[in-house]
Scaffold this motif. Structure first.
Motif, PDB file in Angstrom:
ATOM      1  N   ASN A   3      28.116  42.396  56.063  1.00 13.24           N
ATOM      2  CA  ASN A   3      28.739  41.097  56.341  1.00 13.24           C
ATOM      3  C   ASN A   3      28.245  40.022  55.368  1.00 13.24           C
ATOM      4  O   ASN A   3      29.010  39.216  54.861  1.00 13.24           O
ATOM      5  N   LEU A   6      29.763  40.427  51.997  1.00 14.48           N
ATOM      6  CA  LEU A   6      31.134  39.901  51.960  1.00 14.48           C
ATOM      7  C   LEU A   6      31.131  38.393  51.721  1.00 14.48           C
ATOM      8  O   LEU A   6      31.981  37.862  51.007  1.00 14.48           O
ATOM      9  N   TRP A   7      30.161  37.720  52.334  1.00 13.89           N
ATOM     10  CA  TRP A   7      30.086  36.249  52.197  1.00 13.89           C
ATOM     11  C   TRP A   7      29.648  35.806  50.807  1.00 13.89           C
ATOM     12  O   TRP A   7      29.764  34.643  50.461  1.00 13.89           O
ATOM     13  N   ILE A  10      33.152  37.877  48.170  1.00 15.16           N
ATOM     14  CA  ILE A  10      34.516  37.333  48.310  1.00 15.16           C
ATOM     15  C   ILE A  10      34.611  35.894  47.784  1.00 15.16           C
ATOM     16  O   ILE A  10      35.472  35.600  46.958  1.00 15.16           O
ATOM     17  N   PRO A  11      33.738  34.973  48.220  1.00 17.37           N
ATOM     18  CA  PRO A  11      33.850  33.615  47.668  1.00 17.37           C
ATOM     19  C   PRO A  11      33.707  33.578  46.153  1.00 17.37           C
ATOM     20  O   PRO A  11      34.413  32.843  45.474  1.00 17.37           O
ATOM     21  N   LEU A  14      36.906  34.994  44.565  1.00 17.83           N
ATOM     22  CA  LEU A  14      38.009  34.065  44.827  1.00 17.83           C
ATOM     23  C   LEU A  14      37.867  32.812  43.967  1.00 17.83           C
ATOM     24  O   LEU A  14      38.828  32.314  43.376  1.00 17.83           O
ATOM     25  N   TRP A  15      36.654  32.343  43.869  1.00 12.89           N
ATOM     26  CA  TRP A  15      36.394  31.136  43.061  1.00 12.89           C
ATOM     27  C   TRP A  15      36.733  31.378  41.589  1.00 12.89           C
ATOM     28  O   TRP A  15      37.405  30.581  40.951  1.00 12.89           O
ATOM     29  N   LEU A  18      40.472  31.602  41.092  1.00 12.78           N
ATOM     30  CA  LEU A  18      41.120  30.284  41.168  1.00 12.78           C
ATOM     31  C   LEU A  18      40.763  29.421  39.962  1.00 12.78           C
ATOM     32  O   LEU A  18      41.573  28.632  39.491  1.00 12.78           O
TER      33      LEU A  18
ATOM     34  N   ASN B 460      34.920  38.415  60.878  1.00  4.14           N
ATOM     35  CA  ASN B 460      33.796  39.171  60.322  1.00  4.14           C
ATOM     36  C   ASN B 460      34.226  40.354  59.464  1.00  4.14           C
ATOM     37  O   ASN B 460      33.397  41.126  59.011  1.00  4.14           O
ATOM     38  N   PRO B 465      35.128  34.696  55.047  1.00  7.27           N
ATOM     39  CA  PRO B 465      34.807  34.183  53.703  1.00  7.27           C
ATOM     40  C   PRO B 465      36.035  33.763  52.908  1.00  7.27           C
ATOM     41  O   PRO B 465      36.001  32.764  52.189  1.00  7.27           O
ATOM     42  N   ILE B 466      37.145  34.508  53.069  1.00  7.30           N
ATOM     43  CA  ILE B 466      38.368  34.131  52.339  1.00  7.30           C
ATOM     44  C   ILE B 466      38.843  32.757  52.811  1.00  7.30           C
ATOM     45  O   ILE B 466      39.140  31.872  52.000  1.00  7.30           O
ATOM     46  N   THR B 469      36.380  29.914  51.707  1.00  8.51           N
ATOM     47  CA  THR B 469      36.482  29.610  50.266  1.00  8.51           C
ATOM     48  C   THR B 469      37.800  28.904  49.964  1.00  8.51           C
ATOM     49  O   THR B 469      37.837  27.933  49.212  1.00  8.51           O
ATOM     50  N   VAL B 473      38.115  25.234  48.302  1.00  5.89           N
ATOM     51  CA  VAL B 473      38.836  24.988  47.039  1.00  5.89           C
ATOM     52  C   VAL B 473      39.961  23.975  47.264  1.00  5.89           C
ATOM     53  O   VAL B 473      40.134  23.038  46.479  1.00  5.89           O
TER      54      VAL B 473
END
Lengths: 356, 491
Positions: A3, A6-7, A10-11, A14-15, A18, B460, B465-466, B469, B473
């Motif tokens: 978990n 993932l935190w 993923i961010p 994704l960052w 983007l 979870n 997180p998606i 984030t 943004v």
């Protein structure tokens, strides 16, 4: 454990994604490439002969390709012109941008002439360093080419806590387009989605607005809808209210104005400077016709003469019909204006030779 | 000091930095000083009004509890209510009533020569006066014992997260939490962080990006907007006011949670309501329950049935409307809300559900109402229709609430019903509603107003997180250029 991973993953992904998308979106007339970043790029590969700086009025009224053609026809020389006029820009932003150009490409800039916008013989930019450096929401225009001492100067200056924190945040976030270029992204997004919505509405048979009179130029994304024009006209009318006129403060001494310090900085680096008169509707006569402004104009003319800086005026005749929103020159007049200004420049005695 | 500013962030960091290091009594002292600084940042002169309200209600609260004679108890309660309502009257309504009287007199050709003082409205006065009144009224009713410590009571009145725009807390809920030592659990930190983040997002990103479009159409003297633009502006305002106000409430609740304090919930996804009654159970819950407990029920509520119930509903909602602001559009809005509740009650509760019966019979009829027996899918069309009608009735209310004048309400309605199309040059009004409204609907539908989003499905398994984030943004990119005040500060 999974978990937590993932935190982080993923961010981060994704960052980055983007961030890349935002770089690709950074196009068009709001993009950095269309402003000093573009001029810096150009300076690496070839000369820039003319730079225009000013507000959205300059941004929308000077057509570089028309200017280049006029100069070429008059002098036989091929020239390169950049219009760095920008909506919501202020003199500190232009000061930093021009300083960057002069410092990074002194040779290129030595052959360049910088044109600065005036209205009724008074520069449109009249800020001092202790005034606001940018319009709300346009922090990045001033921060993009700010150096550490500028930042320190701002933080020590008499600015409010909110704007100091905003400038510091933007300065520290310059590495990220999502942070520092967010206003451009907003404008880009707004413009693109708006265009799509218009197409969709058109396909659905929505009605076109009833148009009367001249239109504003479309190439600088000025608001052309009735609401936008009505708001702009209202804003302009406020400026002629007796209370506002009575509260006018002298702009003297001119040496304290950033624009004059920019001129001094350019002159020290052998860059030619010319002030040019931007046509204005009749309400500006009221705003600039007060005793305070007359004194300012007189003092500025003296300051200009002392430095041998010409003020370029055109023979173009305009009336209020040529300013649909009472600010910007109509689309059908901008070419005439650019040509008239080029002619006036060619005729002016102080004009510089251009690059072959 | 607005929640969505760097100034508040700095203030909060200092307060929390000290808060966690202090013992309970000193925590309360710190919060009291911080609350006065927070309020004084707007206008320190108006702190005197908070102090007056605090002192009067502390003294009257103790006096009511100490009195045996019912008449004297009532007298002390009158002192408390008169002081609080007097403050509201002078600072909020005096100018409005004087001007209205002068306007009315002018109709009859009489000029009473009333001098209207341009009194500045103290921020949050309607919130803290109602909050302190609930304290003395509850003591009078024997539901609450007076607090011993003046410090604790002063903090109850001025507690900064909810001081200027609510939720309007009840003494019985907030005071015990201030009196007793507090601890902060991990789940409270998680909930607090989510509420603050999502609350700020709703306010700064959704409400403040929609606001300029709404203002543009409601702009006084605007006669160019098409019917479609007017309709979009009303929908836009519905989103704006919800996100603005619930955003503030969420941040207030989140800040409370980080201090180990539970502040009451103020919103419960109100736009899913299918009836006026349900809407008021979901919208501004702290005010609607306050009005119910301290106005509607004392007036008789629905105990006497028939016309008296309708009168009580109307009176409660008109005063509720006036609570929002000193303007005829707010009175009209209150009247409209009262009328909606009354008509709904007459049509659904008394006429349909009652089916000609009354009293216990009505309850029996309600239990055997045929729509209740249908399977879920069969009830869907009726539920969707009810929702659609209710949503538009709420929107009509927002038109009354937001209009610059009564004339503008008619002008908007006229344009909507005569030319509902949207012009191409009004495209810029459409996409922010679809985009930001879409984000709101998706997140609200997923989180379902839960304080702890980690309990929602998928959180979870990567969706958390998606979502976080993406929201960060979006907030970065769409944080508005200008900081806008919260709408409810003016009340």
């Amino acid at each position: 454990m999974k978990n937590r991973a993932l935190w982080i993953v993923i961010p981060l992904l994704l960052w980055l994604g983007l961030e890349m998308v935002s770089q690709r979106l950074d196009q068009g007339s709001y993009a950095r490439a269309a402003w000093y970043e573009g001029a810096l790029d150009r300076s690496r590969s070839g000369p820039i002969d003319f730079i225009f700086i000013g507000t959205s009025r300059t941004a929308s009224a000077i057509l570089p390709h028309v200017w280049e053609k006029e100069i070429r026809e008059a002098t036989g020389s091929t020239v390169h012109c950049r219009n760095l006029g920008r909506a919501f820009s202020g003199s500190p932003a232009h000061h930093f941008g021009l300083r960057e150009l002069v410092q990074r490409h002194p040779e290129t800039m030595r052959d360049c002439t910088v044109f600065i916008e005036t209205t009724h013989g008074i520069p449109t930019f009249v800020e001092r360093w202790e005034d606001k450096w940018f319009f709300p929401g346009n922090t990045q225009l001033a921060v993009d080419y700010m150096n550490r001492s500028d930042l320190w100067r701002y933080l020590r200056g008499p600015h409010d806590f909110e704007s100091k924190a905003g400038v510091l945040g933007r300065y520290l976030g310059r590495f990220s387009n999502l942070v520092s270029g967010r206003r451009q992204l907003q404008q880009q997004f707004d413009w693109r989605v708006n265009r799509l919505t218009k197409r969709a509405l058109h396909a659905l048979g929505a009605t076109e607005p009833e148009t009367s009179g001249a239109a504003l130029p479309a190439h600088r994304q000025l608001r052309q809808d009735r609401a936008g024009i009505a708001l702009q006209r209202d804003l302009v009318r406020e400026r002629t209210s007796p209370d506002i006129l009575a509260a006018q403060e002298p702009l003297l001494p001119w040496e304290h104005r950033v624009v004059c310090q920019t001129v001094e900085m350019l002159k020290e680096n052998d860059v030619e400077v010319v002030f040019f008169e931007m046509p204005a509707p009749s309400y500006v006569d009221i705003v600039n016709g007060t005793e305070v402004r007359r004194a300012d104009r007189h003092a500025f003319a003296e300051w200009r003469t002392q430095y041998g800086l010409p003020l370029l005026e055109t023979d173009l005749e305009v009336d209020d019909e040529d300013f649909p929103d009472l600010s910007h020159l109509a689309a059908n007049r901008i070419e005439d204006y650019t040509k008239a200004l080029a002619r006036a420049f060619v005729k002016s005695p102080g004009k510089r030779s251009t690059s072959p | 000091m607005l929640f969505n500013t760097w100034t508040f962030l700095t203030f909060a960091l200092i307060v929390f930095g000290l808060y966690y290091r202090l013992p309970h009594r000193w925590q309360n002292r710190l919060l009291l000083v911080a609350s006065y600084i927070f309020y004084g940042a707007w206008d320190w002169r108006f702190l005197s009004l908070i102090w007056l309200s605090t002192i009067v209600d502390f003294v009257t609260g103790r006096a009511i509890a100490g009195e045996v004679d019912p008449k004297r108890k009532r007298l002390w309660l009158t002192v408390s209510c008169a002081t609080n309502l007097g403050l509201l009257g002078v600072f909020k309504y005096a100018g409005f009533f004087a001007q209205s009287f002068a306007d009315l007199a002018g109709v009859f050709g009489w000029n009473p020569g009333i001098v209207t003082l341009n009194i500045v409205l103290p921020v949050g006065i309607s919130f803290y006066t109602f909050q302190t009144m609930s304290y003395t009224i509850d003591i009078y009713r024997g539901r609450l014992s007076p607090v011993r410590s003046f410090e604790d009571f002063a903090l109850f009145v001025a507690y900064f997260p909810q001081l200027v725009a609510g939720p309007i807390e009840r003494a019985s809920h907030l005071l015990p939490q201030l009196v007793e030592p507090r601890s902060v659990s991990r789940s409270q930190v998680r909930e607090g962080a989510w509420l603050i983040g999502w609350g700020l997002f709703k306010k700064a990103v959704i409400a403040d990006n929609i606001a300029p479009r709404v203002d543009e159409v409601f702009f006084a003297g605007n006669d160019w907007a098409s019917g479609g633009a007017c309709l979009l502006a009303i929908y836009g305002f519905a989103i704006q006011i919800y996100c603005d106000f619930s955003g503030y409430s969420d941040v207030a609740r989140g800040l409370g949670k980080l201090m180990g304090i539970d502040i009451m919930r103020n919103f419960q996804i109100p736009y899913v309501a299918t009836s006026p009654q349900e809407f008021w159970r979901r919208w501004h819950i702290s005010l609607s329950t306050w009005l119910r407990d301290y106005l509607y029920i004392p007036l008789g509520g629905n105990r006497f049935g028939g016309l008296q119930t309708y009168r009580n509903l109307m009176l409660t909602m008109v005063l509720g409307g006036l609570w929002h602001g000193a303007a005829w559009t707010f009175v009209l809005w209150g009247f409209y809300q009262g009328a909606l509740l009354a008509v709904h009650r007459w049509f659904v509760v008394d006429r349909v559900a009652g089916a000609g019966t009354s009293g216990a019979g009505a309850g029996a009829a309600r239990k055997t109402h045929p729509s209740k027996e249908k399977p879920g899918w069969a009830r869907l069309p009726r539920a969707v229709l009810s929702w659609l009608v209710m949503f538009h009735l709420v929107c009509l209310g927002w038109l009354i609430f937001r209009a610059e004048s009564v004339g503008q309400i008619w002008s908007f309605l006229g344009r909507i019903f005569t030319g509902p199309g949207l012009r191409i040059d009004e495209a810029h009004l459409l996409w922010p509603l679809l985009f930001f409204g879409g984000v709101l609907v998706v997140v609200d539908a997923w989180i379902r107003n839960a304080d702890d989003p980690t309990t929602r499905p998928g959180w979870n398994r990567g969706l958390g997180p998606i979502a976080v984030t993406a929201l960060v943004v979006l907030a970065l990119v769409f944080w508005p250029p200008r900081i806008q005040q919260f709408i409810y500060f003016q009340f």
